[in-house]
Design a protein around this motif. Structure first.
Motif, PDB file in Angstrom:
ATOM      1  N   ALA A 167       0.850  -1.190   0.000  1.00  0.00           N
ATOM      2  CA  ALA A 167       0.000   0.000   0.000  1.00  0.00           C
ATOM      3  C   ALA A 167       0.886   1.239   0.000  1.00  0.00           C
ATOM      4  N   VAL A 168       0.420   2.254  -0.687  1.00  0.00           N
ATOM      5  CA  VAL A 168       1.138   3.520  -0.740  1.00  0.00           C
ATOM      6  C   VAL A 168       0.498   4.469   0.259  1.00  0.00           C
ATOM      7  N   ILE A 169       1.310   5.048   1.091  1.00  0.00           N
ATOM      8  CA  ILE A 169       0.855   6.024   2.072  1.00  0.00           C
ATOM      9  C   ILE A 169       1.421   7.375   1.667  1.00  0.00           C
ATOM     10  N   VAL A 170       0.570   8.387   1.608  1.00  0.00           N
ATOM     11  CA  VAL A 170       1.017   9.749   1.338  1.00  0.00           C
ATOM     12  C   VAL A 170       0.916  10.518   2.646  1.00  0.00           C
ATOM     13  N   ARG A 171       2.007  11.174   2.997  1.00  0.00           N
ATOM     14  CA  ARG A 171       2.063  11.907   4.262  1.00  0.00           C
ATOM     15  C   ARG A 171       2.984  13.116   4.104  1.00  0.00           C
ATOM     16  N   PRO A 172       2.934  14.046   5.066  1.00  0.00           N
ATOM     17  CA  PRO A 172       3.881  15.172   5.030  1.00  0.00           C
ATOM     18  C   PRO A 172       5.319  14.661   5.134  1.00  0.00           C
ATOM     19  N   THR A 173       6.235  15.390   4.519  1.00  0.00           N
ATOM     20  CA  THR A 173       7.641  14.993   4.578  1.00  0.00           C
ATOM     21  C   THR A 173       8.196  15.158   5.982  1.00  0.00           C
ATOM     22  N   ARG A 174       9.269  14.433   6.219  1.00  0.00           N
ATOM     23  CA  ARG A 174      10.024  14.516   7.472  1.00  0.00           C
ATOM     24  C   ARG A 174      11.494  14.742   7.110  1.00  0.00           C
ATOM     25  N   ASP A 175      12.260  15.237   8.061  1.00  0.00           N
ATOM     26  CA  ASP A 175      13.697  15.399   7.809  1.00  0.00           C
ATOM     27  C   ASP A 175      14.341  14.081   7.391  1.00  0.00           C
ATOM     28  N   SER A 176      13.854  12.981   7.927  1.00  0.00           N
ATOM     29  CA  SER A 176      14.441  11.676   7.598  1.00  0.00           C
ATOM     30  C   SER A 176      14.171  11.256   6.148  1.00  0.00           C
ATOM     31  N   ASP A 177      13.285  11.955   5.436  1.00  0.00           N
ATOM     32  CA  ASP A 177      12.978  11.655   4.035  1.00  0.00           C
ATOM     33  C   ASP A 177      13.919  12.360   3.065  1.00  0.00           C
ATOM     34  N   VAL A 178      14.691  13.313   3.546  1.00  0.00           N
ATOM     35  CA  VAL A 178      15.465  14.189   2.670  1.00  0.00           C
ATOM     36  C   VAL A 178      16.424  13.427   1.760  1.00  0.00           C
ATOM     37  N   ASP A 179      17.182  12.486   2.294  1.00  0.00           N
ATOM     38  CA  ASP A 179      18.149  11.767   1.456  1.00  0.00           C
ATOM     39  C   ASP A 179      17.460  11.004   0.329  1.00  0.00           C
ATOM     40  N   ALA A 180      16.334  10.375   0.614  1.00  0.00           N
ATOM     41  CA  ALA A 180      15.593   9.640  -0.417  1.00  0.00           C
ATOM     42  C   ALA A 180      15.026  10.601  -1.466  1.00  0.00           C
ATOM     43  N   ASP A 214       6.099   0.323   1.619  1.00  0.00           N
ATOM     44  CA  ASP A 214       6.942  -0.599   2.377  1.00  0.00           C
ATOM     45  C   ASP A 214       8.116   0.122   3.048  1.00  0.00           C
ATOM     46  N   GLY A 215       7.847   1.301   3.598  1.00  0.00           N
ATOM     47  CA  GLY A 215       8.863   2.055   4.328  1.00  0.00           C
ATOM     48  C   GLY A 215       9.830   2.829   3.449  1.00  0.00           C
ATOM     49  N   GLU A 216       9.688   2.755   2.133  1.00  0.00           N
ATOM     50  CA  GLU A 216      10.597   3.433   1.208  1.00  0.00           C
ATOM     51  C   GLU A 216       9.891   4.627   0.561  1.00  0.00           C
ATOM     52  N   VAL A 217      10.574   5.769   0.538  1.00  0.00           N
ATOM     53  CA  VAL A 217      10.042   6.939  -0.153  1.00  0.00           C
ATOM     54  C   VAL A 217      10.124   6.656  -1.650  1.00  0.00           C
ATOM     55  N   VAL A 218       8.950   6.655  -2.315  1.00  0.00           N
ATOM     56  CA  VAL A 218       8.903   6.327  -3.746  1.00  0.00           C
ATOM     57  C   VAL A 218       8.486   7.532  -4.597  1.00  0.00           C
ATOM     58  N   GLY A 219       8.266   8.672  -3.951  1.00  0.00           N
ATOM     59  CA  GLY A 219       7.946   9.889  -4.671  1.00  0.00           C
ATOM     60  C   GLY A 219       7.686  11.019  -3.701  1.00  0.00           C
ATOM     61  N   TYR A 220       7.749  12.234  -4.227  1.00  0.00           N
ATOM     62  CA  TYR A 220       7.435  13.388  -3.388  1.00  0.00           C
ATOM     63  C   TYR A 220       6.879  14.509  -4.246  1.00  0.00           C
ATOM     64  N   ALA A 221       6.211  15.440  -3.598  1.00  0.00           N
ATOM     65  CA  ALA A 221       5.586  16.561  -4.290  1.00  0.00           C
ATOM     66  C   ALA A 221       5.533  17.753  -3.343  1.00  0.00           C
ATOM     67  N   TYR A 222       5.527  18.927  -3.957  1.00  0.00           N
ATOM     68  CA  TYR A 222       5.440  20.141  -3.158  1.00  0.00           C
ATOM     69  C   TYR A 222       4.949  21.280  -4.032  1.00  0.00           C
ATOM     70  N   VAL A 223       4.586  22.386  -3.386  1.00  0.00           N
ATOM     71  CA  VAL A 223       4.209  23.590  -4.105  1.00  0.00           C
ATOM     72  C   VAL A 223       5.004  24.770  -3.565  1.00  0.00           C
ATOM     73  N   VAL A 224       5.141  25.765  -4.415  1.00  0.00           N
ATOM     74  CA  VAL A 224       5.715  27.058  -4.054  1.00  0.00           C
ATOM     75  C   VAL A 224       4.784  28.112  -4.643  1.00  0.00           C
ATOM     76  N   LEU A 225       4.940  29.342  -4.198  1.00  0.00           N
ATOM     77  CA  LEU A 225       4.145  30.405  -4.801  1.00  0.00           C
ATOM     78  C   LEU A 225       4.464  30.516  -6.284  1.00  0.00           C
ATOM     79  N   PHE A 226       3.452  30.776  -7.079  1.00  0.00           N
ATOM     80  CA  PHE A 226       3.634  30.985  -8.509  1.00  0.00           C
ATOM     81  C   PHE A 226       4.497  32.222  -8.749  1.00  0.00           C
ATOM     82  N   ARG A 227       4.189  33.277  -8.048  1.00  0.00           N
ATOM     83  CA  ARG A 227       4.967  34.515  -8.087  1.00  0.00           C
ATOM     84  C   ARG A 227       5.024  35.056  -6.667  1.00  0.00           C
ATOM     85  N   LYS A 228       6.036  35.865  -6.365  1.00  0.00           N
ATOM     86  CA  LYS A 228       6.243  36.318  -4.990  1.00  0.00           C
ATOM     87  C   LYS A 228       5.436  37.549  -4.590  1.00  0.00           C
TER      88      LYS A 228
END
Length: 186
Positions: free
Chosen positions: A6-19, A67-81
């Motif tokens: 099963a795929v779980i989507v959750r907020p990122t953690r510092d421990s996800d950064v390397d993956a 299965d405990g492995e980061v298999v993707g990530y996503a994020y947003v930023v402002l379109f313009r500042k």
């Protein structure tokens, strides 16, 4: 009981950064963003700072885990500042190359759209490589429309590449005035 694989989507953690960096670097070296110097890619501390800044400003920054492995990530930023654009975000989604075609991108896209709408954003923008038919198709499935075409804006693989700009309304979109967002959002 959780379903195997099963795929779980959750907020990122510092421990996800390397993956996350490994996924990004693979795309830089072999994917649609080839030609970017590895020295220009974010370093672990840069990505940790970015995630903290985005989280503090209520911008979704999520991972897909199987299965405990980061298999993707996503994020947003402002379109313009500038403040006038504070209701519009630009998104990025990266899927581990061994998990492409297994629904990870769709899971991340759905979660990102829902989180952005819940945060009060009204428009979501994306820039997609013109040759990335899979990404163009998933965006179309999720209600994005092509609103721009930027010919020959990237040079890689010894040739010029196009970019396609896509957009999707969130929540009531432009049909009603927005609820004011905190100043920390922009």
């Amino acid at each position: 009981m959780e379903q195997e694989n099963a795929v779980i989507v959750r907020p990122t953690r510092d421990s996800d950064v390397d993956a996350m960096l490994a996924i990004y670097r693979h795309h830089i070296r072999r994917g649609v963003e080839e030609g970017v110097d590895d020295n220009d890619t974010p370093q672990p501390d840069d990505l940790r700072d970015r995630r903290k800044n985005l989280k503090n400003r209520r911008f979704p920054h999520i991972v897909a885990v199987r299965d405990g492995e980061v298999v993707g990530y996503a994020y947003v930023v402002l379109f313009r500042k500038r403040p006038a654009y504070r209701y519009t975000v630009k998104h990025s989604i990266y899927v581990h190359h061994q998990h492409i075609g297994h629904g990870i991108g769709s899971r991340l896209m759905r979660s990102l759209i829902d989180a952005c709408a819940a945060a009060g954003f009204r428009q979501m923008i994306g820039y997609i490589d013109g040759d990335n038919t899979a990404s163009l198709a998933i965006h179309e499935r999720f209600g994005f429309v092509r609103v721009g075409f930027l010919p020959a804006v990237a040079y890689r693989y010894g040739r010029w590449a196009d970019s396609v700009m896509v957009q999707r309304s969130l929540g009531p979109g432009a049909t009603a005035p927005p609820t004011p967002l905190p100043l920390s959002t922009y």
